[in-house]
Design a protein around this motif. Structure first.
Motif, mmCIF file in Angstrom:
data_model
loop_
_atom_site.group_PDB
_atom_site.id
_atom_site.type_symbol
_atom_site.label_atom_id
_atom_site.label_comp_id
_atom_site.label_asym_id
_atom_site.label_seq_id
_atom_site.Cartn_x
_atom_site.Cartn_y
_atom_site.Cartn_z
ATOM 1 N N ALA A 189 0.818 -1.211 0.000
ATOM 2 C CA ALA A 189 0.000 0.000 0.000
ATOM 3 C C ALA A 189 0.852 1.262 0.000
ATOM 4 N N ASP A 190 2.041 1.197 0.586
ATOM 5 C CA ASP A 190 2.909 2.371 0.693
ATOM 6 C C ASP A 190 3.973 2.432 -0.398
ATOM 7 N N ALA A 191 3.983 1.456 -1.296
ATOM 8 C CA ALA A 191 5.058 1.365 -2.291
ATOM 9 C C ALA A 191 5.115 2.593 -3.199
ATOM 10 N N ALA A 192 3.962 3.061 -3.665
ATOM 11 C CA ALA A 192 3.939 4.186 -4.602
ATOM 12 C C ALA A 192 4.488 5.455 -3.960
ATOM 13 N N GLN A 193 4.041 5.754 -2.741
ATOM 14 C CA GLN A 193 4.521 6.952 -2.062
ATOM 15 C C GLN A 193 5.997 6.846 -1.707
ATOM 16 N N ALA A 194 6.436 5.646 -1.366
ATOM 17 C CA ALA A 194 7.852 5.451 -1.058
ATOM 18 C C ALA A 194 8.701 5.689 -2.303
ATOM 19 N N ALA A 195 8.229 5.213 -3.443
ATOM 20 C CA ALA A 195 8.957 5.442 -4.694
ATOM 21 C C ALA A 195 9.017 6.932 -5.009
ATOM 22 N N TYR A 196 7.923 7.623 -4.765
ATOM 23 C CA TYR A 196 7.900 9.078 -4.999
ATOM 24 C C TYR A 196 8.882 9.796 -4.085
ATOM 25 N N ARG A 197 8.918 9.415 -2.801
ATOM 26 C CA ARG A 197 9.851 10.045 -1.861
ATOM 27 C C ARG A 197 11.295 9.858 -2.303
ATOM 28 N N TYR A 237 16.286 12.073 -4.881
ATOM 29 C CA TYR A 237 17.371 11.987 -5.852
ATOM 30 C C TYR A 237 17.251 12.971 -7.018
ATOM 31 N N GLY A 238 16.391 13.945 -6.906
ATOM 32 C CA GLY A 238 16.329 14.961 -7.958
ATOM 33 C C GLY A 238 14.956 15.257 -8.495
ATOM 34 N N HIS A 239 13.961 14.478 -8.084
ATOM 35 C CA HIS A 239 12.549 14.685 -8.437
ATOM 36 C C HIS A 239 12.249 14.437 -9.913
ATOM 37 N N ALA A 240 12.889 15.147 -10.819
ATOM 38 C CA ALA A 240 12.568 15.013 -12.239
ATOM 39 C C ALA A 240 13.783 15.441 -13.066
ATOM 40 N N PRO A 241 13.852 14.953 -14.307
ATOM 41 C CA PRO A 241 12.956 13.990 -14.959
ATOM 42 C C PRO A 241 13.178 12.557 -14.467
ATOM 43 N N VAL A 242 12.105 11.766 -14.581
ATOM 44 C CA VAL A 242 12.114 10.373 -14.141
ATOM 45 C C VAL A 242 11.690 9.495 -15.315
ATOM 46 N N ILE A 243 12.325 8.333 -15.443
ATOM 47 C CA ILE A 243 11.913 7.358 -16.451
ATOM 48 C C ILE A 243 11.596 6.050 -15.739
ATOM 49 N N VAL A 244 10.505 5.409 -16.144
ATOM 50 C CA VAL A 244 10.002 4.205 -15.478
ATOM 51 C C VAL A 244 9.920 3.068 -16.491
ATOM 52 N N SER A 245 10.348 1.900 -16.079
ATOM 53 C CA SER A 245 10.211 0.719 -16.919
ATOM 54 C C SER A 245 8.729 0.425 -17.160
ATOM 55 N N ARG A 272 2.100 11.219 -12.269
ATOM 56 C CA ARG A 272 1.329 12.334 -11.738
ATOM 57 C C ARG A 272 2.210 13.332 -10.987
ATOM 58 N N GLU A 273 3.104 12.838 -10.148
ATOM 59 C CA GLU A 273 3.881 13.708 -9.266
ATOM 60 C C GLU A 273 5.197 14.186 -9.885
ATOM 61 N N CYS A 274 5.762 13.389 -10.774
ATOM 62 C CA CYS A 274 7.091 13.723 -11.327
ATOM 63 C C CYS A 274 7.089 13.851 -12.846
ATOM 64 N N GLN A 275 5.903 13.762 -13.461
ATOM 65 C CA GLN A 275 5.810 13.787 -14.922
ATOM 66 C C GLN A 275 6.727 12.737 -15.543
ATOM 67 N N ALA A 276 6.743 11.558 -14.919
ATOM 68 C CA ALA A 276 7.634 10.491 -15.350
ATOM 69 C C ALA A 276 7.294 10.016 -16.755
ATOM 70 N N THR A 277 8.333 9.655 -17.499
ATOM 71 C CA THR A 277 8.190 9.049 -18.820
ATOM 72 C C THR A 277 8.272 7.537 -18.677
ATOM 73 N N VAL A 278 7.419 6.823 -19.379
ATOM 74 C CA VAL A 278 7.425 5.367 -19.360
ATOM 75 C C VAL A 278 8.163 4.857 -20.594
ATOM 76 N N TRP A 279 9.094 3.948 -20.387
ATOM 77 C CA TRP A 279 9.852 3.359 -21.502
ATOM 78 C C TRP A 279 8.879 2.780 -22.521
ATOM 79 N N ASP A 280 9.061 3.144 -23.778
ATOM 80 C CA ASP A 280 8.174 2.700 -24.849
ATOM 81 C C ASP A 280 9.019 2.120 -25.977
ATOM 82 N N PRO A 281 8.989 0.793 -26.186
ATOM 83 C CA PRO A 281 9.840 0.183 -27.212
ATOM 84 C C PRO A 281 9.575 0.725 -28.616
ATOM 85 N N ARG A 282 8.405 1.338 -28.831
ATOM 86 C CA ARG A 282 8.109 1.894 -30.154
ATOM 87 C C ARG A 282 8.921 3.152 -30.448
#
Length: 232
Positions: free
Chosen positions: A68-76, A81-89, A105-115
């Protein structure tokens, strides 16, 4: 052939014994540490040993949190470590934990896209933080195991300044021998094998010069293990 036999016969004569073409059987080993070391530990003991080696030897930051706390822990950690930019697998397991949505939502993270091809690598190079899901942790070395796939590019954990590895407590293994057994089982079951297997132990470092450990040489400066408490 004749010269070889004469040569071996001469050696045997010098040793005071007959020529032997079949070696003596190997003695029974006193132990089998390659397969048994650390296997006697309970899962909690394994987790404690894993975090101890990871933090004190590999210099990785370790946190144990609930699902339940995993998402907020990842955000913290991203904020640390710098907040942004962030890239997520682009890993469905990160989506299921709510991590992907939270970081978008919080860091405007980019998701890896093989395309996107090479564009993914450019985004990873510019990222402050990369977030990936680890298949296993290895107690003996404090390392984490990553399976590469088109949607889980290696650059996500290699190019950003900091890497966050999400791993479930239940997937911690004693050592590489047990990882090899898991891979063998996958092959026997007809499962698709990963294109690449990476074992990463903390931030990049070297001790080549006078055995002095220097961190942040050829990869991420910081590494964090976010361990999901998914069993008692």
């Amino acid at each position: 052939m004749e010269n070889r036999d004469n040569f071996l016969a001469d050696i045997a004569r010098q040793l005071g014994r007959k020529v032997r073409h079949i070696p003596d059987p190997l003695p029974t080993p006193a132990n089998n540490y390659a397969s048994t070391r650390l296997t006697e530990l309970t899962l909690q003991q394994r987790c404690d040993a894993f975090t101890d080696v990871a933090a004190n030897v590999m210099l990785a930051h370790c946190e144990i949190v609930s699902e339940a706390d995993a998402a907020q822990a990842a955000y913290r950690l991203c904020d640390k470590y710098g907040h942004a930019p962030v890239i997520v697998s682009d890993d469905r397991r990160l989506v299921e934990l709510g991590i992907t949505e939270c970081l978008q939502r919080e860091c405007q993270a980019t998701v890896w896209d093989p395309r996107l091809g090479e564009e993914n690598i450019r985004l990873a190079e510019q990222a402050k933080v990369g977030v990936v899901y680890a298949e296993h942790g290895l107690t003996e070395s404090g390392g984490v195991v990553l399976f590469s796939a088109p949607e889980r590019g290696r650059s996500v954990s290699l190019l950003p300044e900091s890497s966050i590895f999400v791993i479930r407590k239940s997937t911690l293994l004693p050592r590489v021998a047990q990882l090899a057994q898991r891979l063998h089982q996958m092959a026997q079951n007809g499962e698709r094998m990963p294109s690449c297997i990476n074992i990463i132990g903390g931030p990049s470092s070297t001790a080549d010069i006078e055995l002095i450990k220097v961190v942040g040489v050829h990869g991420p400066i910081h590494a964090a293990y976010l361990i999901i408490e998914d069993c008692e």
